[in-house]
Motif scaffolding. Structure first.
Motif, short mmCIF file in Angstrom:
data_model
loop_
_atom_site.label_atom_id
_atom_site.label_comp_id
_atom_site.label_asym_id
_atom_site.label_seq_id
_atom_site.Cartn_x
_atom_site.Cartn_y
_atom_site.Cartn_z
N ALA A 35 14.71 1.37 7.60
CA ALA A 35 13.38 0.77 8.27
C ALA A 35 12.17 1.76 7.87
N GLY A 36 12.46 2.93 7.12
CA GLY A 36 11.33 3.53 6.64
C GLY A 36 10.76 2.98 5.61
N ALA A 37 9.36 3.55 5.00
CA ALA A 37 8.62 3.00 4.26
C ALA A 37 9.54 3.01 2.71
N VAL A 38 10.02 4.19 2.45
CA VAL A 38 11.06 4.13 1.23
C VAL A 38 12.07 3.11 1.29
N GLY A 39 12.99 3.50 2.44
CA GLY A 39 14.10 2.74 2.52
C GLY A 39 13.95 1.30 2.53
N MET A 40 12.97 0.37 3.12
CA MET A 40 12.82 -0.76 3.05
C MET A 40 12.42 -1.23 1.76
N THR A 41 11.66 -0.47 0.87
CA THR A 41 11.53 -0.74 -0.37
C THR A 41 12.82 -0.63 -1.38
N VAL A 42 13.66 0.33 -1.11
CA VAL A 42 14.80 0.29 -2.00
C VAL A 42 15.57 -0.72 -1.74
N TYR B 137 8.65 12.13 -12.24
CA TYR B 137 8.58 10.88 -12.78
C TYR B 137 6.85 10.58 -13.08
N ALA B 138 6.16 11.70 -12.91
CA ALA B 138 4.68 11.44 -13.14
C ALA B 138 4.24 10.79 -14.39
N ASP B 139 5.02 10.92 -15.55
CA ASP B 139 4.57 10.47 -16.84
C ASP B 139 4.86 8.80 -16.61
N ARG B 140 5.56 8.37 -15.88
CA ARG B 140 6.17 7.09 -15.62
C ARG B 140 5.53 6.24 -14.56
N PHE B 141 4.51 6.85 -14.04
CA PHE B 141 4.19 6.38 -12.67
C PHE B 141 3.51 4.75 -13.14
N PRO B 142 2.58 4.73 -14.31
CA PRO B 142 1.98 3.41 -14.70
C PRO B 142 2.86 2.39 -14.80
N GLU B 143 4.23 2.81 -15.22
CA GLU B 143 5.17 1.57 -15.49
C GLU B 143 5.80 1.30 -13.94
N GLY B 144 5.97 1.99 -13.13
CA GLY B 144 6.59 1.89 -11.73
C GLY B 144 5.38 1.01 -11.00
N VAL B 145 4.22 1.49 -11.10
CA VAL B 145 3.15 0.62 -10.38
C VAL B 145 3.04 -0.83 -10.76
N GLN B 146 3.19 -0.87 -12.28
CA GLN B 146 3.16 -2.16 -12.85
C GLN B 146 4.17 -3.19 -12.30
N GLN B 147 5.31 -2.59 -12.42
CA GLN B 147 6.48 -3.35 -11.83
C GLN B 147 6.60 -3.79 -10.21
N LEU B 148 6.13 -2.69 -9.58
CA LEU B 148 6.21 -2.74 -8.00
C LEU B 148 4.84 -4.08 -7.77
N ALA B 149 3.77 -3.93 -8.43
CA ALA B 149 2.76 -4.91 -8.02
C ALA B 149 3.13 -6.12 -8.70
N LYS C 164 7.83 -7.17 0.42
CA LYS C 164 6.87 -6.87 1.48
C LYS C 164 6.89 -5.50 1.69
N PHE C 165 5.78 -5.33 2.47
CA PHE C 165 5.76 -3.75 2.79
C PHE C 165 5.12 -3.65 4.31
N GLU C 166 5.40 -2.96 5.43
CA GLU C 166 5.22 -2.96 6.64
C GLU C 166 4.43 -1.50 6.99
N THR D 167 5.38 6.41 -2.40
CA THR D 167 6.54 5.93 -1.46
C THR D 167 7.42 4.76 -2.28
N GLY D 168 6.38 4.02 -2.83
CA GLY D 168 7.09 2.87 -3.55
C GLY D 168 7.84 3.27 -4.96
N LEU D 169 6.98 4.33 -5.50
CA LEU D 169 7.41 4.92 -6.85
C LEU D 169 8.82 5.58 -6.40
N THR D 170 8.89 6.26 -5.30
CA THR D 170 9.97 6.96 -4.98
C THR D 170 11.22 5.80 -5.01
N ALA D 171 10.92 5.00 -4.26
CA ALA D 171 11.80 3.77 -4.03
C ALA D 171 12.34 3.24 -5.38
#
Length: 335
Positions: free
Chosen positions: A157-164, A282-294, A303-305, A131-135
């Motif tokens: 107000a969905g999981a992707v939308g609120m993160t975007v 974007y599978a090969d870039r997932f670690p990049e995305g998770v690192q930034q989101l974290a 925040k996440f709901e 979800t977060g990676l999609t956003a």
């Protein structure tokens, strides 16, 4: 290990229009010990997501359809009960795509170990998962928002939308969300810092509502919904606008092809970029995305709901609720 009873939800029939409980069936199967390279896991949380509706149809898509009689696949968080692979040990918390079942035997290579100290373990299904990676990639990589630009998010107000929307605010944009209730509108503006939000169910005219909310036009549109809301957004685009097409939940249950305004003219006039994407691109870039989101999460900028349904037997109802807007944020099931 003696045999273990596992419950699983399978697709009993393909939905026509909106899915119903009759399209699903719960079965009990017996599991034995895992083979070399496999682990036995006990599900803790299950994910239910709008994209699953597409996989219930036979039509060609970006992933194969679910098989009749097959487990409804999707993300899950689980605890390792028994391991036949050195990479994972009993007690480890993992995430994977083994779907709607209480226990499963899964190849260890298909699971990702979760660090509970990083964030609540459910975040691996949401903010720190697909979800977060999609956003993140759908907004940052495709739309490339610039400071002071106007970003509109449907399904906000969905999981992707609120993160975007929150990422866009971090990047210095003016953010307008579209959601389906006054409660969600208040949540977006009062809790998440959206500059404005629109309840599409009460707006008399979405084109005018967006024009009022976006007096300088729309530079970026993140589309989770499709349908009339997207038609209205396209009528308010600025020259050089970028549109990320993530989902079309307004259309998933239609029994006949949708007929709406032809959008190529505004795309041409405004020289807009429209790009659909699937997060596995974007599978090969997932670690990049998770690192930034974290990092943003640890810094208190994201925040996440979650909307949590209690009990495995509530899985189907939780899924059906996605199509009526029953959830705020990520919809999951606590097994």
């Amino acid at each position: 290990m003696s045999q273990l009873e596992a419950r699983r939800i399978v697709l009993a029939s393909r939905p026509k229009g909106k899915p119903t409980t009759e399209n699903f069936r719960t079965e009990t199967v017996l599991l034995s010990s895992p083979s070399p390279g496999e682990v036995l896991v006990k599900a803790l949380y299950l994910s239910v997501d709008p994209y699953m509706r597409g996989r219930m149809s036979e039509s060609k898509s970006y992933v194969p359809p679910y098989e009749i009689g097959g487990v409804v696949g999707g993300g899950a968080v689980a605890e390792v009960v028994e391991s036949n692979d050195d990479r994972l040990q009993p007690g480890d918390i993992v995430s994977g795509q083994f779907g709607w079942q209480t226990y499963a035997i899964v190849p260890a290579k298909h699971l990702r170990k979760i660090d509970p100290a990083l964030a609540p373990i459910t975040a691996s299904l949401g903010l720190l998962g697909v979800t977060g990676l999609t956003a993140y990639f759908g907004l940052v990589d495709i739309c490339k928002p610039q400071r002071n630009e106007t970003v509109v998010v449907s399904g906000a107000a969905g999981a992707v939308g609120m993160t975007v929307g929150q990422i866009a605010k971090i990047l210095g944009c003016r953010v307008v969300g579209v959601a389906g209730s006054d409660e969600k509108v208040r949540y977006l503006t009062e809790q998440l810092g959206f500059d404005e939000a629109i309840n599409y169910k009460t707006a008399e005219n979405m084109t005018r509502a967006l024009k009022h909310a976006c007096p300088n036009g729309i530079d970026v549109y993140f589309d989770n919904v499709g349908g009339d809301i997207s038609d209205a957004a396209f009528r308010n685009l600025n020259t050089g606008a970028r549109i990320s097409v993530c989902g079309q939940i307004a259309l998933y249950n239609l029994e006949q092809p949708d007929v709406g305004p032809r959008l190529l003219t505004p795309i041409l006039i405004h020289r807009a970029l429209v790009k659909g994407f699937i997060i596995t691109d974007y599978a090969d870039r997932f670690p990049e995305g998770v690192q930034q989101l974290a990092k943003w999460y640890r810094d208190g900028q994201l925040k996440f709901e979650e909307t949590i349904a209690e009990g495995f037997d509530q899985t189907v109802e939780a899924f059906l609720g996605l199509f009526t807007g029953a959830n705020l944020g990520k919809q999951i099931v606590r097994v």
